[in-house]
Structures are given as structure tokens and as C-alpha cells.
Design a protein around this motif. Structure first.
Motif, PDB file in Angstrom:
ATOM      1  N   LEU A  27      -2.847   6.341  23.135  1.00 17.31           N
ATOM      2  CA  LEU A  27      -2.405   5.204  22.328  1.00 17.31           C
ATOM      3  C   LEU A  27      -1.795   5.683  21.018  1.00 17.31           C
ATOM      4  CD1 LEU A  27      -2.264   2.147  21.738  1.00 17.31           C
ATOM      5  CD2 LEU A  27      -4.598   2.322  20.808  1.00 17.31           C
ATOM      6  N   ALA A  28      -0.513   5.403  20.818  1.00 19.29           N
ATOM      7  CA  ALA A  28       0.161   5.744  19.557  1.00 19.29           C
ATOM      8  C   ALA A  28      -0.211   4.681  18.526  1.00 19.29           C
ATOM      9  CB  ALA A  28       1.670   5.804  19.769  1.00 19.29           C
ATOM     10  N   LEU A  29      -1.439   4.746  18.070  1.00 19.88           N
ATOM     11  CA  LEU A  29      -2.011   3.688  17.237  1.00 19.88           C
ATOM     12  C   LEU A  29      -1.241   3.492  15.936  1.00 19.88           C
ATOM     13  CD1 LEU A  29      -4.175   1.618  16.552  1.00 19.88           C
ATOM     14  CD2 LEU A  29      -5.692   3.492  15.885  1.00 19.88           C
ATOM     15  N   GLY A  30      -0.952   4.595  15.237  1.00 25.57           N
ATOM     16  CA  GLY A  30      -0.252   4.479  13.961  1.00 25.57           C
ATOM     17  C   GLY A  30       1.114   3.841  14.111  1.00 25.57           C
ATOM     18  N   VAL A  58       1.121   5.697   8.228  1.00 26.76           N
ATOM     19  CA  VAL A  58      -0.191   5.397   8.787  1.00 26.76           C
ATOM     20  C   VAL A  58      -0.780   6.684   9.354  1.00 26.76           C
ATOM     21  CG1 VAL A  58      -1.488   4.073  10.492  1.00 26.76           C
ATOM     22  CG2 VAL A  58       0.494   3.037   9.363  1.00 26.76           C
ATOM     23  N   VAL A  59      -1.963   7.047   8.890  1.00 25.77           N
ATOM     24  CA  VAL A  59      -2.642   8.251   9.386  1.00 25.77           C
ATOM     25  C   VAL A  59      -3.894   7.812  10.141  1.00 25.77           C
ATOM     26  CG1 VAL A  59      -3.867   8.539   7.185  1.00 25.77           C
ATOM     27  CG2 VAL A  59      -3.666  10.458   8.756  1.00 25.77           C
ATOM     28  N   VAL A  60      -4.110   8.403  11.296  1.00 27.21           N
ATOM     29  CA  VAL A  60      -5.222   8.029  12.166  1.00 27.21           C
ATOM     30  C   VAL A  60      -6.131   9.243  12.340  1.00 27.21           C
ATOM     31  CG1 VAL A  60      -5.883   7.115  14.429  1.00 27.21           C
ATOM     32  CG2 VAL A  60      -3.710   6.409  13.377  1.00 27.21           C
ATOM     33  N   PRO A  79       0.835  -1.210   0.000  1.00 24.91           N
ATOM     34  CA  PRO A  79       0.000   0.000   0.000  1.00 24.91           C
ATOM     35  C   PRO A  79       0.863   1.251   0.000  1.00 24.91           C
ATOM     36  CG  PRO A  79       0.074  -0.950   2.197  1.00 24.91           C
ATOM     37  CD  PRO A  79       0.764  -1.930   1.286  1.00 24.91           C
ATOM     38  N   ILE A  80       0.344   2.323  -0.583  1.00 23.23           N
ATOM     39  CA  ILE A  80       1.081   3.585  -0.582  1.00 23.23           C
ATOM     40  C   ILE A  80       0.864   4.352   0.723  1.00 23.23           C
ATOM     41  CG2 ILE A  80       1.106   3.809  -3.098  1.00 23.23           C
ATOM     42  CD1 ILE A  80      -1.303   5.661  -2.893  1.00 23.23           C
ATOM     43  N   ALA A  81      -0.181   3.985   1.472  1.00 29.03           N
ATOM     44  CA  ALA A  81      -0.456   4.607   2.771  1.00 29.03           C
ATOM     45  C   ALA A  81      -1.553   3.791   3.447  1.00 29.03           C
ATOM     46  CB  ALA A  81      -0.880   6.068   2.629  1.00 29.03           C
ATOM     47  N   VAL A  82      -1.706   4.010   4.745  1.00 29.63           N
ATOM     48  CA  VAL A  82      -2.737   3.325   5.528  1.00 29.63           C
ATOM     49  C   VAL A  82      -3.521   4.376   6.300  1.00 29.63           C
ATOM     50  CG1 VAL A  82      -3.216   1.612   7.332  1.00 29.63           C
ATOM     51  CG2 VAL A  82      -1.269   1.281   5.770  1.00 29.63           C
ATOM     52  N   GLY A  83      -4.843   4.258   6.295  1.00 30.24           N
ATOM     53  CA  GLY A  83      -5.692   5.163   7.059  1.00 30.24           C
ATOM     54  C   GLY A  83      -6.526   4.387   8.057  1.00 30.24           C
ATOM     55  N   VAL A  84      -6.666   4.924   9.263  1.00 35.15           N
ATOM     56  CA  VAL A  84      -7.427   4.265  10.318  1.00 35.15           C
ATOM     57  C   VAL A  84      -8.433   5.244  10.913  1.00 35.15           C
ATOM     58  CG1 VAL A  84      -7.319   2.892  12.430  1.00 35.15           C
ATOM     59  CG2 VAL A  84      -5.352   2.918  10.877  1.00 35.15           C
TER      60      VAL A  84
END
Length: 397
Positions: free
Chosen positions: A179-182, A195-197, A150-155
């Protein structure tokens, strides 16, 4: 600012800016001819050809002949080349975390959902580790079946997310704190993509603005109810984030002072009046063992026209209208979209909701359209995808 009017940039910076402009247009508006790209960016034909060539070499776009007649063409000569995104290779991972469920999917540049699944959230209140390990496992399983990472991940998460570092500072219904989720997800899933949250309601508003019922609207408010209640506000085409990134936490707007105690510690928060548990209380269900199953049964009964089920939705109208009136009077949005549990409210009690809204808000000078969010359960997922794409474009080199 069009691609060609970026002032004061060095050549390398200007080129990156123009590449991003092309990708952003293709992502939001779909396949476009070279001529069309030139018209929307103000770049010359040779500049467009050069930029498209680079994006093609990098595996992000492809060109093909058009099968459609273009305005002003007589049918002679070669059809124009159409530039489109290679979404099978240029994709993001999108994750929507809720108290009860987790949805994950691959979404290509351009917004096409390539693959999607939903499963029960392995949630332990106050302990994020089991849920994080589940998310990492789902990410690894999805990535290993694809030809490119993936080029990026979004949560998307139901909680407060700090803009500067993506830390979930508080998610009361999940029991998460600081929580440092990313960062944790990148480590556990062993991925290199950023990873963007973000807050689920704000990201759903972004998705509705770009892909759903709010497309081409400059100002809107999106309100969604589930276990909690959240909102996303779009003003002049910009998603409001606030000073710290917490804008839109309207579930904790006090609408009934002295009312029920909320998970956040306050009393009378809006979500205690209109959230999932509030709806279930109206049919006598308190602290359900399986909230989702109880809600589904309620929806089935309402669909069949059962009086008790329909009355439960009607009882929500006054507290829902109270909060919406505040939002309309503050933001003057022009369009209010209802998502989550509020969507069936329009189906089963629309007349009563509209009556109460007009009775309470009392400002006819602020005309507003009330509508249903179009993306439904996919809203949070597609919002996470849009946030991931924005992150990718912002850092595209």
C-alpha cells in the motif's frame, strides 16, 4: 558536526545547513538565546543574527526578551533575546493508525501537541480504501481550521514499511499489502506537504528517545505490545532501520517453535505469546467482538485487585522475559522501555517479570534498566510527528 564546521560546502549549501542546525536545536532543546545558539553551533554573533532574521521572516521563529536572569549577568543592561519556534504556524500533522483506532493531531515544531483527537478506525480487513478515505477526511477537517498548512505529515502504522518509498509492504493485522499509503493520502486529502510513513513501534522509540523516558540515553530498546508486538532500537543515538527499513519486527521472533499460528504464517511468533489476544485468552476470552472493551475491563479488574485479572498478567511474565532476554543479549541496550500492554505488566507483576528476566537471560555482564515508556498512548503519535519534522528538516531549503 557543528554548524560552523561543515567543510567543503558552497555558500548556499552551508547556509541551508546552518539554518537546519538552528531549527533542529530549537526543536529538540527549546527556546534559546542568540548567545546560546552561537555556543552550540560555533557560529559568530553576526551569523546567528542573520540566520535568525531569515527564519523570522519565514514565519518559523520569533524573538522576545528573556524574563530570566542569565548566568554571569549582574542585572544591568538589556536582557538577552530568546529565540523560540512559532509552533502555531510551523506544525506537522501526526497520524497513528491502529487496528481499532486512529489518532490524529497537530504537533508544533518543538514537540508541543496543539490539537489531538482519537476515533474508531473504519477498518475493513484487506481493503484499505475505507480507512484511507477516513484519514483523508480527518486531515482535511484539521487543516481547514488552521491559518497555515502543515509543513509535513507523519503516519505511524502497525506493519512493515519500506524505507526507500514509504510503502506499507505488509500489515498483517490490517490486511494491507503493498500500500502506497503516503502517496494515496496526499492525493485523497489534497495536500502538498510531504508525507512520511513509518512503523509505529520504531517511531514510538524515536519519540521516547527525543521526548520521553529515553531522553539523553544513547542506547535503548523500546518494546510495545498491542494486537501485534513491535520494537524500536536506538544505538549510539541512531534509530536502527536495517537494510530495508524493517528492523524491529521482533513480534515475529520465534519464541515458541510449534506454537500458535501467527497472522504472518509462521508458528510460535512472540506476538502470539504476549499480544492482546494472548492476554485475553488467559481470562478465557477468545476472538472478542470488541477487543478494546475487553482489554479495558481487564485493566479495571486488575486495578481492583481481582485475582484472575492479576494472574493473567503474571502468566505473561515468562514469555515476555524470554523475548526481552534475547533483545538484551543481542543489543546490550542499557535501557529497555515497555509500552502498550506491557506497561501495566510492570504495574501488576513487576517482581515476577524481573525475576524471570534475570533467570532466563543469564548474562550479568550486560547491566540493563527496565522501565515504563513515558509517553503512553501518545508515543506513536509523537513518533509520527518526529518523523515528519525530520523529513521537513532534511529537505529544508
Amino acid at each position: 558536526m557543528t554548524a560552523s564546521t561543515a567543510q567543503g560546502r558552497d555558500p548556499a549549501s552551508l547556509r541551508r545547513h546552518n539554518l537546519r542546525a538552528l531549527l533542529r536545536h530549537l526543536h529538540l532543546r527549546g527556546p534559546t538565546s542568540r548567545v546560546g545558539l552561537g555556543q552550540v553551533t560555533g557560529l559568530t554573533r553576526s551569523a546567528i543574527a542573520d540566520l535568525v532574521g531569515e527564519l523570522t521572516e519565514r514565519g518559523l521563529v520569533l524573538e522576545s526578551g528573556s524574563s530570566q536572569q542569565q548566568p554571569g549577568r549582574t542585572g544591568r543592561g538589556r536582557p538577552p533575546l530568546i529565540v523560540s519556534l512559532r509552533d502555531e504556524r510551523a506544525y506537522v500533522l501526526a497520524i497513528a493508525v491502529d487496528v481499532d483506532t486512529v489518532r490524529i493531531g497537530r504537533v508544533g515544531l518543538g514537540g508541543n501537541v496543539l490539537e489531538e483527537m482519537a476515533t474508531q478506525h473504519e477498518h475493513v480487513p484487506g481493503d484499505p480504501t475505507p480507512g484511507l478515505e477516513q484519514l483523508a477526511r480527518l486531515v482535511r477537517e484539521l487543516v481547514t481550521t488552521t491559518e497555515a498548512p502543515p509543513i509535513a505529515v507523519g503516519v505511524a502504522v502497525p506493519g512493515l514499511v519500506r524505507d526507500e518509498d514509504g510503502v506499507v509492504t505488509r500489515a498483517p493485522n490490517l490486511g494491507w499489502h503493498e500500500l502506497a499509503l503516503g502517496q494515496r493520502l496526499r492525493e485523497l486529502a489534497e495536500i502538498t506537504a510531504p508525507v512520511v510513513v513509518g512503523n509505529e513501534a520504531r517511531l514510538a522509540a524515536l519519540a521516547e528517545h527525543r521526548r520521553g523516558a529515553g531522553r539523553d540515553r544513547t542506547d535503548l530498546v523500546y518494546v510495545s505490545a498491542g494486537v501485534g508486538v513491535g520494537a524500536g532500537i536506538v544505538a549510539h543515538d541512531q534509530l536502527l532501520t536495517g537494510n530495508t527499513g524493517y528492523a524491529g519486527e521482533i513480534g515475529h521472533m520465534i519464541t515458541n517453535p510449534g506454537g500458535r499460528t501467527c497472522h504472518c504464517g509462521a508458528r510460535g511468533c512472540w506476538e502470539t505469546e504476549i499480544g492482546a489476544d494472548a492476554l485475553l485468552r488467559r481470562i478465557g476470552v477468545v476472538e472478542p467482538a470488541d477487543r478494546q472493551s475487553e482489554l479495558e475491563r481487564l485493566f479495571e479488574r486488575a486495578e481492583q485487585g481481582e485475582a484472575e485479572a492479576l494472574d493473567a498478567f503474571r502468566q505473561l511474565c515468562t514469555p515476555v522475559a524470554t523475548g526481552l532476554a534475547n533483545m538484551i543479549n543481542i543489543f546490550d541496550p542499557g535501557l529497555v522501555l515497555l509500552g502498550g500492554l506491557l506497561r501495566p505488566l510492570l504495574r501488576y507483576a513487576e517482581g515476577e517479570l524481573r525475576y524471570n528476566l534475570e533467570r532466563i537471560r543469564g548474562l550479568p555482564e550486560l547491566p540493563v534498566e527496565l522501565g515504563s515508556a513515558r509517553l503512553g498512548e501518545q508515543g506513536h503519535l509523537l513518533g509520527a510527528a518526529e518523523a515528519a519534522v525530520s523529513s521537513f528538516l532534511a529537505s529544508f531549503e
